[in-house]
Design a protein around this motif. Structure first.
Motif, short mmCIF file in Angstrom:
data_model
loop_
_atom_site.label_atom_id
_atom_site.label_comp_id
_atom_site.label_asym_id
_atom_site.label_seq_id
_atom_site.Cartn_x
_atom_site.Cartn_y
_atom_site.Cartn_z
N SER A 162 28.34 52.62 57.76
CA SER A 162 28.68 51.30 57.22
C SER A 162 27.82 50.20 57.83
O SER A 162 27.64 49.14 57.23
CB SER A 162 30.16 50.99 57.49
OG SER A 162 30.99 51.96 56.89
N LYS A 189 30.89 58.61 50.48
CA LYS A 189 29.95 58.27 49.42
C LYS A 189 30.32 56.95 48.75
O LYS A 189 29.47 56.08 48.54
CB LYS A 189 29.89 59.39 48.37
CG LYS A 189 29.13 60.63 48.83
CD LYS A 189 29.06 61.65 47.72
CE LYS A 189 28.19 62.83 48.10
NZ LYS A 189 26.76 62.46 48.23
N ASN A 190 31.59 56.81 48.42
CA ASN A 190 32.04 55.61 47.72
C ASN A 190 31.86 54.34 48.55
O ASN A 190 31.40 53.31 48.05
CB ASN A 190 33.51 55.74 47.31
CG ASN A 190 33.72 56.79 46.24
OD1 ASN A 190 32.77 57.20 45.58
ND2 ASN A 190 34.94 57.24 46.07
N THR A 192 29.86 53.71 51.05
CA THR A 192 28.51 53.34 51.47
C THR A 192 27.56 53.06 50.31
O THR A 192 26.69 52.20 50.42
CB THR A 192 27.88 54.45 52.35
OG1 THR A 192 27.92 55.70 51.64
CG2 THR A 192 28.64 54.59 53.64
N GLN A 193 27.72 53.74 49.19
CA GLN A 193 26.78 53.53 48.09
C GLN A 193 26.98 52.16 47.44
O GLN A 193 26.08 51.66 46.76
CB GLN A 193 26.92 54.63 47.05
CG GLN A 193 28.20 54.61 46.25
CD GLN A 193 28.31 55.80 45.30
OE1 GLN A 193 27.44 56.66 45.28
NE2 GLN A 193 29.40 55.86 44.54
N ASN A 194 28.13 51.55 47.67
CA ASN A 194 28.39 50.22 47.12
C ASN A 194 28.12 49.10 48.12
O ASN A 194 28.37 47.93 47.84
CB ASN A 194 29.84 50.12 46.64
CG ASN A 194 30.12 51.08 45.49
OD1 ASN A 194 29.30 51.21 44.59
ND2 ASN A 194 31.25 51.75 45.53
N HIS A 195 27.63 49.47 49.30
CA HIS A 195 27.34 48.48 50.32
C HIS A 195 26.03 47.74 50.06
O HIS A 195 25.06 48.32 49.56
CB HIS A 195 27.22 49.16 51.70
CG HIS A 195 28.43 48.95 52.56
ND1 HIS A 195 29.15 50.00 53.08
CD2 HIS A 195 29.04 47.83 53.01
CE1 HIS A 195 30.15 49.54 53.81
NE2 HIS A 195 30.11 48.24 53.77
N LEU A 196 26.02 46.46 50.41
CA LEU A 196 24.78 45.69 50.45
C LEU A 196 24.57 45.31 51.92
O LEU A 196 25.43 44.68 52.53
CB LEU A 196 24.88 44.44 49.58
CG LEU A 196 25.13 44.67 48.09
CD1 LEU A 196 25.24 43.33 47.37
CD2 LEU A 196 24.00 45.49 47.47
N PHE A 259 19.62 47.69 50.00
CA PHE A 259 20.49 48.69 49.37
C PHE A 259 20.45 50.01 50.15
O PHE A 259 19.58 50.22 51.00
CB PHE A 259 20.06 48.93 47.92
CG PHE A 259 20.19 47.72 47.05
CD1 PHE A 259 21.36 47.47 46.35
CD2 PHE A 259 19.13 46.84 46.93
CE1 PHE A 259 21.47 46.35 45.54
CE2 PHE A 259 19.24 45.72 46.13
CZ PHE A 259 20.40 45.47 45.43
N GLN A 260 21.40 50.88 49.84
CA GLN A 260 21.46 52.16 50.55
C GLN A 260 20.17 52.95 50.38
O GLN A 260 19.69 53.59 51.32
CB GLN A 260 22.64 53.00 50.05
CG GLN A 260 22.84 54.28 50.89
CD GLN A 260 23.94 55.17 50.35
OE1 GLN A 260 23.91 55.56 49.18
NE2 GLN A 260 24.89 55.51 51.19
#
Length: 266
Positions: A162, A189-190, A192-196, A259-260
């Motif tokens: 994170s 997955k959910n 972290t992939q939506n993290h900026l 982005f990730q």
């Protein structure tokens, strides 16, 4: 009472007499039972013996649950956790790296991470990546395959991912869950992939990280020179230190928002 004692003595005499008469047969039976016990134990050993790690890694059907159980046994994950991390009750076994997604730029090896689930005492979160099965190697010395496995506390892994740490995000993005609760891995997955990620935040994180890694490198170098500790630890600490310096240099060229995929690219 006298009759009972007399009858018991007579029974003992009868047993002793029978034993003398049939001593050869009794001895043969004991030897035969002993040999049979050895054969049964040997068959059980062969049946339960973990398969060679290379044999399993060349397996074509990676959806076979028996293959996964055999791999789990060969990596000695349960024994390692019982010996080193008894406070953890369950785990996720994840395969990641070039063995999951082929990359010509990387050597073909086999990387696994065990994310341990549980509540350790005093909230101490464990990380272990110095060896795998009680020895320094999982595979035999003659093996052409390189096998690496890391044991990591689930929450500490989540916190690092994170925060935008490249290793953790690359495991999440490219890793494949082999064994364990799918929900835990899907949550990683959910979330972290939506993290900026903020570039300046990452820079500060890496500067702190580099400071700690530099101290560790200097410590390992000193211990090698003064106490003749293994050079492996010097090389390993130096690798992390230099890698972080190179990654920081790339991060400074990023846009303000990261982005990730950008983080995984590091």
């Amino acid at each position: 009472m006298h009759k009972i004692i007399t009858a018991f003595i007579e029974l003992i005499k009868a047993i002793l007499e029978w034993t003398k008469t049939n001593s050869d047969g009794i001895m043969a039976s004991i030897v035969a039972a002993f040999i049979l016990a050895i054969i049964v134990r040997f068959i059980q050993y062969i049946k339960n013996k973990p398969k060679e790690i290379n044999e399993l890694l060349k397996h074509e059907n990676f959806n076979d649950i028996n293959w996964i159980e055999e791999l789990d046994k060969s990596l000695e994950i349960k024994d390692t956790m019982r010996r080193n991390f008894p406070e953890y009750s369950d785990y996720l076994l994840i395969q990641y790296g070039s063995s999951v997604e082929a990359n010509n730029k990387l050597p073909q090896d086999y990387d696994f991470i065990v994310l341990m689930l549980g509540i350790p005492k005093e909230e101490r979160r464990y990380l272990h990546n110095k060896g795998t099965t009680g020895s320094d190697e999982v595979s035999s010395k003659d093996s052409i395959y390189q096998v690496d496995i890391v044991y990591r506390d689930y929450l500490s892994f989540l916190y690092a991912a994170s925060s935008g740490m490249p290793y953790e995000n690359s495991v999440i993005a490219t890793g494949k869950l082999l064994k364990g609760h799918k929900g835990y891995f899907q949550w990683l997955k959910n979330i972290t992939q939506n993290h900026l990620y903020d570039r300046d935040f990452l820079i500060r994180r890496f500067e702190d990280k580099i400071s700690a890694e530099k101290q560790e490198f200097q410590k390992c170098l000193f211990e090698n020179l003064k106490f003749k500790h293994e050079k492996y630890y010097v090389i390993r600490a130096g690798y992390y230190y230099i890698t972080s310096l190179l990654q920081l240099n790339h991060i400074k060229k990023f846009d303000k928002v990261v982005f990730q995929n950008d983080v995984v690219g590091l």
